[in-house]
Write an enzyme that holds these catalytic residues in place. Structure first.
Site, PDB file in Angstrom:
ATOM      1  N   HIS A 186       0.828  -1.203   0.000  1.00  0.00           N
ATOM      2  CA  HIS A 186       0.000   0.000   0.000  1.00  0.00           C
ATOM      3  C   HIS A 186       0.865   1.257   0.000  1.00  0.00           C
ATOM      4  O   HIS A 186       2.085   1.198   0.152  1.00  0.00           O
ATOM      5  CB  HIS A 186      -0.961   0.002   1.192  1.00  0.00           C
ATOM      6  CG  HIS A 186      -0.300   0.136   2.533  1.00  0.00           C
ATOM      7  ND1 HIS A 186       0.109   1.349   3.055  1.00  0.00           N
ATOM      8  CD2 HIS A 186       0.028  -0.794   3.469  1.00  0.00           C
ATOM      9  CE1 HIS A 186       0.647   1.172   4.244  1.00  0.00           C
ATOM     10  NE2 HIS A 186       0.618  -0.125   4.521  1.00  0.00           N
TER      11      HIS A 186
ATOM     12  N   CYS B 106       2.364  -4.463   7.143  1.00  0.00           N
ATOM     13  CA  CYS B 106       2.242  -4.420   5.692  1.00  0.00           C
ATOM     14  C   CYS B 106       3.492  -3.814   5.053  1.00  0.00           C
ATOM     15  O   CYS B 106       4.363  -3.283   5.722  1.00  0.00           O
ATOM     16  CB  CYS B 106       1.010  -3.627   5.293  1.00  0.00           C
ATOM     17  SG  CYS B 106      -0.543  -4.406   5.821  1.00  0.00           S
TER      18      CYS B 106
END
Length: 224
Positions: A184, A200
């Site tokens: 992301h 992440c």
């Protein structure tokens, strides 16, 4: 001059002279600080300035990256492929803090990434099963319980520059199941190359937008 001729009668001649010298030194120091030359702004290759320029046509206009805070070693660039994977594969090397998109001809497009504070908690082979532009962020239940800042967004935070997922998200699935890990975006260049996220893999917004348009759903990913 007699002592009584001094501006302050109770001040000795020696004290007056010492005070005058101190004031003169301060005055000189003040002058020096106003004329001191600041270090020059760093000069960046125009190609990188264009690569990380503002993106005003996005749904939420993305500002230019301040390259002083993005490590030059983590600028997007083509490199000899170190992975040996087939073209079209994404390889995330968490130790190096790099993401490689393998190309034809023994090359790879390398992006700088930030990873989880405790190291990436998942590794192995999987695929990009879903993609989203300006995605909604829904914190995991465990995060909602431990982090009061996440609690207001238990039902989801709409997309935008303040959203932790940034401009794009690519969702990692293994054997048809969501691993809960994502590739992301972020608007914080200082975090690229660092272990700072909740697990992440983050790329600066300009890089995640570039990667997003290069990889379709079903792209294989290897995290090592």
């Amino acid at each position: 001059m007699t002592t009584s001729a001094l501006p302050f009668p109770n001040l000795s001649r020696r004290g007056f002279l010492a005070g005058s010298a101190a004031l003169s030194a301060l005055a000189l120091a003040g002058c020096a600080s106003t004329t001191e030359r600041l270090p020059p702004e760093p000069t960046f290759d125009p190609a990188y300035l264009q690569m990380y320029a503002a993106l005003p046509n996005e749904k939420f206009p993305v500002p230019a990256v301040d390259l002083r805070y993005l490590k030059p070693t983590h600028f997007r660039q083509y490199v000899p492929d170190p992975t040996g994977e087939r073209p079209g594969t994404i390889v995330v090397n968490t130790g190096e803090r790099y993401l490689y998109l393998v190309q034809e001809g023994g090359q790879a497009l390398r992006y700088g990434v930030g990873i989880g504070r405790e190291g990436f908690a998942w590794s192995g082979r999987a695929e990009i099963a879903r993609k989203a532009m300006w995605p909604t962020w829904t914190p995991p239940h465990e995060m909602v319980l431990r982090d009061p800042n996440a609690a207001p967004w238990a039902n989801g935070m709409p997309g935008g520059l303040g959203n932790p997922l940034g401009a794009r998200a690519m969702y990692i699935y293994q054997d048809g199941r969501d691993t809960i890990y994502r590739l992301h975006g972020t608007s914080d260049p200082a975090t690229i190359g660092e272990a700072v996220s909740s697990g992440c893999v983050r790329l600066i917004n300009q890089d995640v937008i570039d990667l997003y348009q290069r990889v379709p759903v079903g792209t294989p990913i290897l995290v090592v």
